[in-house]
Design an enzyme around this catalytic site. Structure first.
Site, mmCIF file in Angstrom:
data_model
loop_
_atom_site.group_PDB
_atom_site.id
_atom_site.type_symbol
_atom_site.label_atom_id
_atom_site.label_comp_id
_atom_site.label_asym_id
_atom_site.label_seq_id
_atom_site.Cartn_x
_atom_site.Cartn_y
_atom_site.Cartn_z
ATOM 1 N NE ARG A 105 -2.790 -0.537 3.420
ATOM 2 C CZ ARG A 105 -3.579 -0.187 4.697
ATOM 3 N NH1 ARG A 105 -4.879 0.203 4.272
ATOM 4 N NH2 ARG A 105 -3.101 -0.067 5.622
ATOM 5 C CB THR A 109 -2.036 7.290 -2.737
ATOM 6 O OG1 THR A 109 -1.211 6.142 -3.016
ATOM 7 C CG2 THR A 109 -1.113 8.509 -3.562
ATOM 8 C CG ASP A 201 1.132 -4.226 9.236
ATOM 9 O OD1 ASP A 201 1.438 -3.249 8.791
ATOM 10 O OD2 ASP A 201 1.340 -5.425 8.805
ATOM 11 C CG ASP A 204 4.773 -4.750 10.710
ATOM 12 O OD1 ASP A 204 5.609 -5.197 9.835
ATOM 13 O OD2 ASP A 204 4.416 -3.557 10.829
#
Ligand code: URA
Length: 210
Positions: A105, A109, A201, A204
């Protein structure tokens, strides 16, 4: 529009709650995601067609059910976090073929940018299950389905673990005919595109890179 299927099996929900908790370690997270992958695969493959084949048991001949698909399924993992679900799915469907789509990602944006793509050469004759634990903005999911549609497989379905309402809406807008499966729909996205309350996340937490 194809509806979203929520897989609210008690075992999945229990393991998902453990997964969400901030104190869950990397090793526990990895194990839980694998176990959930197995359970979700069980639900998502519920409607696979069956054929009957004559077999010999130690007692007698019988017509016994087996999966009808001549060609094995393809599981396409959206890297990195898709790997966590993929590992569990492959425990349950070890003969599946595997494809990978690398998408990250763009942090400003939130647009999905492709950095890797590899799928079986004969994917057009196969049924595809795309997996990514987090359906957040939906940008990666839409981009992955766009890419797989270019190969024109027999069928496509999309499996995630957690979805944001915004992501589901985005997904159905671009791919209304693609069945979407999730274990839970959370409240919303935050301003960085993270699912709230979510689990943080997923990549992660899976690899300990936080
Ligand atoms: N990806 C993640 O890993 N977590 C989120 O909350 C959203 C996207």
């Amino acid at each position: 529009m194809t509806k979203t299927t929520i897989i609210n099996h008690p075992l999945v929900q229990h393991k998902l709650t453990l997964l969400r908790q901030v104190e869950t370690t990397t090793a526990q997270f990895r194990q839980l995601l694998k176990e959930i992958g197995m359970l979700l695969a069980y639900e998502v493959t519920r409607d696979l067609p069956i054929k009957y084949q004559q077999i010999q048991t130690p007692m007698k001949l019988m017509e016994a059910p087996m999966l009808a698909a001549e060609k094995k399924m393809v599981i396409v993992s959206i890297m990195r976090a898709g790997q966590g679900l993929l590992d569990g799915i492959l425990e349950l469907i070890p003969t599946a073929r595997v494809g990978h789509i690398g998408l990250y990602r763009d942090p400003s944006t939130l647009v999905a940018v492709e950095y890797y793509f590899k799928v079986p050469h004969d994917i057009e004759q196969r049924d595809v299950l795309i997996v990514d634990p987090m359906l957040a903005t939906g940008n990666s999911a839409v981009a992955a389905v766009d890419r797989i549609k270019e190969s024109n497989p027999e069928s496509i379905r999309f499996l995630c673990l957690l979805a944001a309402p915004e992501g589901i809406e985005h997904f159905h807008k671009y791919h209304p005919e693609i069945p979407l499966y999730t274990a839970a729909i959370d409240e919303k996205l935050d301003e960085h595109g993270y699912i709230i309350p979510g689990l943080g996340d997923a990549g992660d937490r899976l690899y300990g890179t936080r």
